[in-house]
Design a protein around this motif. Structure first.
Motif, PDB file in Angstrom:
ATOM      1  N   VAL A   1       2.046   6.874  -6.838  1.00 37.81           N
ATOM      2  CA  VAL A   1       1.066   7.910  -7.165  1.00 37.81           C
ATOM      3  C   VAL A   1       1.718   9.287  -7.077  1.00 37.81           C
ATOM      4  N   MET A   2       2.532   9.479  -6.056  1.00 39.71           N
ATOM      5  CA  MET A   2       3.241  10.753  -5.916  1.00 39.71           C
ATOM      6  C   MET A   2       4.224  10.950  -7.067  1.00 39.71           C
ATOM      7  N   ASP A   3       4.847   9.874  -7.520  1.00 43.14           N
ATOM      8  CA  ASP A   3       5.753   9.992  -8.659  1.00 43.14           C
ATOM      9  C   ASP A   3       4.999  10.464  -9.898  1.00 43.14           C
TER      10      ASP A   3
ATOM     11  N   ALA B   1       0.837  -1.207   0.000  1.00 37.54           N
ATOM     12  CA  ALA B   1       0.000   0.000   0.000  1.00 37.54           C
ATOM     13  C   ALA B   1       0.872   1.257   0.000  1.00 37.54           C
ATOM     14  N   LEU B   2       1.955   1.228   0.766  1.00 37.25           N
ATOM     15  CA  LEU B   2       2.862   2.378   0.802  1.00 37.25           C
ATOM     16  C   LEU B   2       3.570   2.535  -0.549  1.00 37.25           C
ATOM     17  N   THR B   3       3.970   1.424  -1.151  1.00 35.75           N
ATOM     18  CA  THR B   3       4.586   1.491  -2.480  1.00 35.75           C
ATOM     19  C   THR B   3       3.639   2.153  -3.473  1.00 35.75           C
ATOM     20  N   TYR B   4       2.382   1.741  -3.456  1.00 37.41           N
ATOM     21  CA  TYR B   4       1.382   2.315  -4.359  1.00 37.41           C
ATOM     22  C   TYR B   4       1.270   3.826  -4.135  1.00 37.41           C
TER      23      TYR B   4
ATOM     24  N   GLY C   1       5.334  14.086 -12.395  1.00 38.90           N
ATOM     25  CA  GLY C   1       5.788  13.972 -13.769  1.00 38.90           C
ATOM     26  C   GLY C   1       6.344  12.629 -14.178  1.00 38.90           C
ATOM     27  N   GLY C   2       6.375  11.635 -13.273  1.00 36.22           N
ATOM     28  CA  GLY C   2       6.862  10.308 -13.625  1.00 36.22           C
ATOM     29  C   GLY C   2       5.759   9.447 -14.204  1.00 36.22           C
TER      30      GLY C   2
END
Length: 494
Positions: free
Chosen positions: A336-338, A329-332, A342-343
């Motif tokens: 999302v922030m990436d 969940a933290l990876t997801y 712009g990623g």
């Protein structure tokens, strides 16, 4: 072991690739087991369905266009597969059964090898009078193979068994994952005994060897990275190959033509990932950005770096239920922030700069060609490979697991997987020279997959010779590439 003469499938001179195109698509689901529409002279079963399986005619004619058993074509004696394997031999049929469901709205016609194509191939396998037929694949760990088989393939296999074909379906996986809630998986390991596999070590001849100084960075999604270090390091490059593969005399490779977010294209070459039993033997990318010795992504970001670390922690403790769930969940959230900064929000090597996955794929192709039944690498081909690609409804966009449909109406047949994939890339409007998993097969290497250049490929469409440069224009397809490949793999007509 082998009853098959060692036919060198790396043809000298012109290398034939046969495309058969018809726009009717697949037979309706209710028409299982997908009988042909007409009774051909060589038909093993006197059963037809009016307006029946359109894929059948495409497969049949593609085999004819390759010139297999050409002296008997059009007669009751025509036996195209029999020209590649002696009676009583072992035939491995290798579909692409990667996943049972498409998370997008594109459905499954563009996701895995379809049952109407399998039926046509098995009819011609039957004519070859094999001693044993294995239909096998190692899907991704989350695939429910029973659900996939219930979409037509089970009825096809049952029909062939009822007519006396000695065949069995084999799941080559040792690890399977059951989805048990959001970000939660229950892992089942050791599903097959290690004795059902042979470890093949390419050693210094592996194409991964030149990048093995960074072996600790090798990664594959949803597997403990520590396990991969046991199999890939300088001087050691091991693959866990199902014994059924190495004991076969003829491999009929039945890929589904799709774009692929890590490799750019998945077709005959990439389909051989499914002959390996444990994915932690298969490096797909290297941790970190291209600027820091990895090839997971091009542009570094704090969110991707953190996501990789958290994902490693999760995969090292994949059986720790709530902990694994929290990590994923933290990876997801980090990805999302990436995206917001712009990623593309991906840490699986999903871009054109992935310099790992093509090496692993070509290693497996060399294993298939040169490894004997005991897993020893030899200097001569040990089995024949025939590729029949299901491109009737190809996959585009976010392949291989979430593709959108790209109707081509095509079947592609070849006796060399590199030649097949070169033409398949052009069918999708991709430039094979810009897709390393295809282009690099023509490099000089020990135990080569090709002994010809791409200029030696002789392509036909519905029996008519077509220059390679005319294939994209003839089909007029511009498939949507994966996000990380857009602008870096498309065909540009000179």
């Amino acid at each position: 072991m082998s009853t098959t003469p060692l036919i060198d499938c790396r043809d000298q001179g012109r290398v034939a690739v046969a495309i058969q195109r018809g726009l009717d698509g697949y037979a309706p689901r209710e028409q299982t087991p997908y009988h042909p529409a007409e009774d051909y002279p060589e038909s093993p079963f006197l059963v037809t369905t009016p307006g029946g399986n359109p894929a059948y005619a495409l497969v049949r004619q593609a085999l004819a266009d390759l010139g297999l058993d050409s002296e008997h074509y059009g007669t009751r004696s025509w036996n195209p597969i029999g020209s590649l394997v002696k009676p009583g031999g072992t035939i491995l049929v290798k579909p692409n059964w990667v996943l049972h469901a498409n998370d997008r709205k594109g459905g499954t016609d563009c996701l895995f090898t379809q049952a109407p194509v399998l039926r046509a191939v098995l009819d011609y396998v039957y004519l070859a009078r094999p001693g044993q037929v294995i239909i096998g694949d190692a899907p991704v760990q989350g695939c429910d193979l029973d659900v996939l088989l219930d979409k037509g393939s089970r009825e096809v296999v049952d029909f062939m068994l009822s007519r006396g074909l000695s065949a069995r379906v084999v799941d080559f996986r040792r690890t399977r994952a059951r989805h048990s809630g959001k970000f939660r998986w229950t892992m089942e390991e050791g599903l097959r005994l290690l004795g059902d596999y042979t470890t093949v070590d390419l050693g210094n001849q592996s194409l991964l060897e030149p990048i093995s100084q960074d072996a600790e960075k090798f990664r594959v999604t949803m597997y403990d990275p520590r396990r991969m270090r046991d199999h890939h390091m300088p001087g050691r490059h091991q693959y866990l190959i199902a014994r059924e593969v190495l004991e076969s005399d003829l491999v009929i490779n039945l890929p589904k033509l799709k774009t692929h977010k890590k490799a750019g294209l998945t077709c005959a070459l990439k389909n051989l990932v499914g002959i390996n039993g444990n994915k932690d033997y298969l490096p797909h990318h290297r941790k970190g950005s291209a600027l820091w010795g990895g090839d997971n992504y091009a542009r570094s970001s704090i969110f991707k770096t953190l996501a990789e670390e958290v994902l490693d922690l999760a995969n090292k403790h994949i059986s720790w239920g709530r902990f694994y769930q929290a990590c994923t969940a933290l990876t997801y959230a980090l990805l999302v922030m990436d995206i917001k900064t712009g990623g593309i929000g991906d840490v699986e090597g999903s871009w054109y700069g992935n310099d790992t996955v093509w090496r692993m794929v070509l290693d497996l192709n060399r294993v298939l060609l040169y490894a004997d039944a005991q897993g020893r690498m030899t200097d001569t081909p040990q089995r024949v490979e025939l590729s029949i690609t299901d491109g009737i409804v190809a996959g585009q966009g976010d392949g291989p697991l979430r593709p959108d449909p790209c109707p081509l109406g095509a079947v592609v047949a070849a006796l060399n997987p590199a030649a097949a994939d070169w033409v398949a890339a052009l069918l999708l409007g991709l430039d094979p020279e810009r897709v390393p998993v295809v282009a690099r097969t023509f490099d000089a290497m020990p135990l080569p997959i090709t002994r010809f250049s791409s200029a030696d490929i002789a392509c036909s469409v519905n029996g008519d010779a077509v220059p390679l440069c005319d294939v994209p224009r003839r089909f007029g397809v511009r498939a949507i590439p994966p996000r990380g490949w857009a602008g870096h793999c498309e065909w540009k007509q000179a």
